[in-house]
Design an enzyme around this catalytic site. Structure first.
Site, short mmCIF file in Angstrom:
data_model
loop_
_atom_site.label_atom_id
_atom_site.label_comp_id
_atom_site.label_asym_id
_atom_site.label_seq_id
_atom_site.Cartn_x
_atom_site.Cartn_y
_atom_site.Cartn_z
N CYS A 288 0.84 -1.20 0.00
CA CYS A 288 0.00 0.00 0.00
C CYS A 288 0.87 1.25 0.00
O CYS A 288 0.65 2.19 -0.77
CB CYS A 288 -0.92 -0.01 1.21
SG CYS A 288 -2.17 1.31 1.20
N CYS A 289 1.91 1.27 0.85
CA CYS A 289 2.82 2.41 0.88
C CYS A 289 3.54 2.57 -0.45
O CYS A 289 3.78 3.70 -0.90
CB CYS A 289 3.86 2.22 1.99
SG CYS A 289 3.27 2.53 3.67
N CYS B 111 -1.21 8.00 7.24
CA CYS B 111 -2.53 7.70 6.70
C CYS B 111 -3.49 7.32 7.83
O CYS B 111 -3.09 6.68 8.81
CB CYS B 111 -2.44 6.56 5.69
SG CYS B 111 -1.49 6.97 4.22
N CYS C 37 7.66 4.11 5.87
CA CYS C 37 6.83 3.93 4.68
C CYS C 37 7.66 3.51 3.47
O CYS C 37 7.13 2.92 2.53
CB CYS C 37 6.06 5.21 4.36
SG CYS C 37 7.13 6.60 3.91
#
Length: 260
Positions: free
Chosen positions: A132-133, A213, A239
């Site tokens: 996702c990062c 996030c 991240c």
């Protein structure tokens, strides 16, 4: 400067040839020099080349942004909006840009085609935070740094064990990376906040000490590392944008997995 700033996000990444010797020389030159004086000198002399600041607009971001705006408000500020940010962070970004008179503020977002292909449900953070990062932050950040000779980071050594012994100047893939607050302590930041009456992130008072996030950020308990609220429950502390050897590959392919 404004014209160059407007172009910088669209040019081809030429991988400027800064070397470790350059970083060492700058570290030696500015050893013991106050941060604000260092920034004013660097911007006035133009030794950083095409430069921009990267900011998360988190709880400590106001200090670096204020220092830079005081030294040269035309220095571009880049914010990566992962499309998973707290609404309060977006509001804080607008507040600081206006309050500090930042003249060139840029927001970059993930590639919509990549998101549609690799995170159609928007839930990838829940089972693959690294992936996702990669698609929401690392790749957009790499795009934003294209054409830069130097980028300015807000990392501080006290934030976590992975950030200890941060030099002011370092080289990352041929690009100079400047960490003006690397040796600042939490007390130094608090003193600066108070001395300049800087706006606070709206979520800080609620116990969010390091904000990323929304799905992957939680409150920090007393006595915990300031970044303990990031990716809680996962073996993950960064991240990926601060890992020098991070390749921008296909996060779906194990053979091309970036190092986080």
């Amino acid at each position: 400067m404004a014209e160059a700033a407007a172009r910088q996000l669209d040019v081809i990444d030429a991988r400027p040839a800064f070397t470790q010797a350059d970083a060492d020389a700058l570290n030696a030159r500015f050893a013991g020099v106050e941060t604000d004086a260092m920034l004013r000198t660097l911007f006035a002399e133009g030794v950083l080349g095409n430069v921009a600041t990267v900011s998360s607009f988190g709880t400590e971001s106001a200090v670096l942004l204020h220092l830079i705006a005081q030294a040269d408000p035309s220095v571009p500020v880049i914010f990566v909006d992962t499309l998973k940010m707290f609404p309060e962070t977006l509001e804080y970004r607008d507040t600081l840009v206006a309050a500090f008179g930042i003249q060139n503020s840029f927001t970059v977002v993930p590639d919509p085609d990549v998101i549609a292909k690799k995170d159609e449900t928007g839930l990838r953070w829940s089972y693959d935070p690294d992936g996702c990062c990669e698609i929401r932050k690392v790749e957009p950040m790499a795009r934003a740094k294209e054409g830069l000779d130097t980028w300015i980071s807000g990392r501080k050594a006290f934030q976590s064990v992975t950030r200890q012994n941060i030099p002011r100047f370092e080289v990352e893939n041929g690009r100079l990376k400047l960490n003006p607050l690397g040796d600042w302590t939490k007390a130094d930041l608090e003193t600066y906040f108070e001395a300049h009456n800087l706006p606070r992130h709206p979520l800080e008072a609620q116990g969010y000490l390091s904000i990323g996030c929304e799905p992957c950020t939680s409150k920090v308990q007393e006595g915990e590392d300031p970044r303990a609220g990031r990716w809680r429950g996962w073996d993950k502390v960064e991240c990926g944008i601060h890992t020098p050897s991070t390749p921008i590959g296909d996060a779906e392919d194990p053979a091309n997995q970036p190092v986080f």
